[in-house]
Scaffold this motif. Structure first.
Motif, short mmCIF file in Angstrom:
data_model
loop_
_atom_site.label_atom_id
_atom_site.label_comp_id
_atom_site.label_asym_id
_atom_site.label_seq_id
_atom_site.Cartn_x
_atom_site.Cartn_y
_atom_site.Cartn_z
N ALA A 66 0.84 -1.20 0.00
CA ALA A 66 0.00 0.00 0.00
C ALA A 66 0.88 1.25 0.00
O ALA A 66 1.92 1.29 0.63
N THR A 67 0.38 2.26 -0.69
CA THR A 67 1.09 3.54 -0.69
C THR A 67 0.64 4.36 0.52
O THR A 67 -0.36 4.04 1.17
N ASP A 68 1.35 5.42 0.80
CA ASP A 68 0.97 6.31 1.91
C ASP A 68 -0.42 6.89 1.68
O ASP A 68 -1.22 7.00 2.62
N GLU A 69 -0.71 7.23 0.45
CA GLU A 69 -2.02 7.80 0.11
C GLU A 69 -3.13 6.78 0.39
O GLU A 69 -4.18 7.11 0.96
N THR A 70 -2.91 5.54 0.00
CA THR A 70 -3.91 4.50 0.23
C THR A 70 -4.12 4.27 1.72
O THR A 70 -5.26 4.15 2.19
N LEU A 71 -3.04 4.22 2.47
CA LEU A 71 -3.15 4.04 3.92
C LEU A 71 -3.91 5.20 4.56
O LEU A 71 -4.72 5.00 5.46
N GLN A 72 -3.67 6.42 4.09
CA GLN A 72 -4.37 7.58 4.63
C GLN A 72 -5.88 7.49 4.35
O GLN A 72 -6.70 7.77 5.21
N ARG A 73 -6.24 7.06 3.13
CA ARG A 73 -7.66 6.91 2.81
C ARG A 73 -8.32 5.85 3.67
O ARG A 73 -9.44 6.03 4.17
N VAL A 74 -7.63 4.72 3.89
CA VAL A 74 -8.19 3.66 4.72
C VAL A 74 -8.34 4.15 6.16
O VAL A 74 -9.36 3.91 6.81
N GLU A 75 -7.34 4.87 6.64
CA GLU A 75 -7.41 5.41 8.00
C GLU A 75 -8.60 6.36 8.13
O GLU A 75 -9.33 6.32 9.13
N ASN A 76 -8.81 7.21 7.14
CA ASN A 76 -9.95 8.14 7.17
C ASN A 76 -11.28 7.39 7.18
O ASN A 76 -12.19 7.75 7.92
N ARG A 77 -11.38 6.34 6.37
CA ARG A 77 -12.61 5.56 6.34
C ARG A 77 -12.87 4.88 7.68
O ARG A 77 -14.01 4.86 8.17
N ILE A 78 -11.84 4.33 8.28
CA ILE A 78 -12.00 3.68 9.59
C ILE A 78 -12.40 4.70 10.65
O ILE A 78 -13.30 4.45 11.46
N THR A 79 -11.76 5.87 10.62
CA THR A 79 -12.09 6.92 11.59
C THR A 79 -13.55 7.36 11.43
O THR A 79 -14.27 7.52 12.42
N GLU A 80 -13.98 7.53 10.20
CA GLU A 80 -15.37 7.92 9.95
C GLU A 80 -16.34 6.84 10.44
O GLU A 80 -17.37 7.15 11.05
N ALA A 81 -16.02 5.58 10.20
CA ALA A 81 -16.88 4.49 10.65
C ALA A 81 -16.94 4.45 12.17
O ALA A 81 -18.02 4.25 12.75
N ILE A 82 -15.82 4.66 12.84
CA ILE A 82 -15.82 4.68 14.30
C ILE A 82 -16.66 5.85 14.82
O ILE A 82 -17.43 5.70 15.78
N ASN A 83 -16.53 7.00 14.18
CA ASN A 83 -17.33 8.17 14.60
C ASN A 83 -18.82 7.91 14.42
O ASN A 83 -19.63 8.26 15.28
N ARG A 84 -19.18 7.29 13.29
CA ARG A 84 -20.60 6.97 13.07
C ARG A 84 -21.11 5.99 14.12
O ARG A 84 -22.21 6.11 14.64
N LEU A 85 -20.29 5.01 14.45
CA LEU A 85 -20.66 4.04 15.47
C LEU A 85 -20.82 4.74 16.83
O LEU A 85 -21.77 4.46 17.57
N GLY A 86 -19.94 5.66 17.14
CA GLY A 86 -20.05 6.44 18.37
C GLY A 86 -21.34 7.24 18.40
O GLY A 86 -22.02 7.32 19.43
N ASP A 87 -21.70 7.84 17.26
CA ASP A 87 -22.96 8.61 17.17
C ASP A 87 -24.15 7.68 17.42
O ASP A 87 -25.11 8.06 18.11
N ARG A 88 -24.11 6.49 16.87
CA ARG A 88 -25.21 5.54 17.08
C ARG A 88 -25.34 5.16 18.55
O ARG A 88 -26.45 5.10 19.09
N PHE A 89 -24.20 4.91 19.20
CA PHE A 89 -24.24 4.61 20.63
C PHE A 89 -24.81 5.78 21.42
O PHE A 89 -25.62 5.60 22.34
N ASP A 90 -24.38 7.00 21.05
CA ASP A 90 -24.90 8.18 21.75
C ASP A 90 -26.42 8.27 21.60
O ASP A 90 -27.14 8.50 22.58
#
Length: 103
Positions: A66-90
């Motif tokens: 994976a390139t740095d760019e690809t890793l950054q995109r995956v990290e952003n997607r995971i962060t967004e998914a975690i935030n959405r999950l947190g919103d659902r719990f809230d």
């Protein structure tokens, strides 16, 4: 006269020794040069093989790793998914509190 002949014989023997030494040194030098040429050719061939292997590895690495760019995109997607999950719990916990207070 014997001394002149003996001196000439000494000179001839000395010259013969010098010529033999030069000839032997030349033969040794030629052998070493030929050996060095063989070593250089083998090193050049090995260098070419290693160069080809390196190019093949670079091509495979560019496809597999994976390139740095690809890793950054995956990290952003995971962060967004975690935030959405947190919103659902809230929302779930807020709904649970409201229903608990309404009892």
């Amino acid at each position: 006269m014997t001394q002149g002949i003996s001196l000439s014989l000494d000179i001839i023997l000395t010259l013969a020794g010098i010529i033999a030494t030069v000839a032997a040194s030349y033969a040794v030098m030629r052998y070493q040069v030929d050996d060095a040429k063989k070593d250089a050719a083998a090193a050049r061939q090995r260098s070419d093989e290693v160069g080809k292997d390196l190019l093949a590895f670079k091509a495979e690495a560019s496809e597999r790793f994976a390139t740095d760019e690809t890793l950054q995109r995956v990290e952003n997607r995971i962060t967004e998914a975690i935030n959405r999950l947190g919103d659902r719990f809230d929302r779930f916990f807020e709904g649970s509190r409201k229903s608990w207070w309404q009892r």
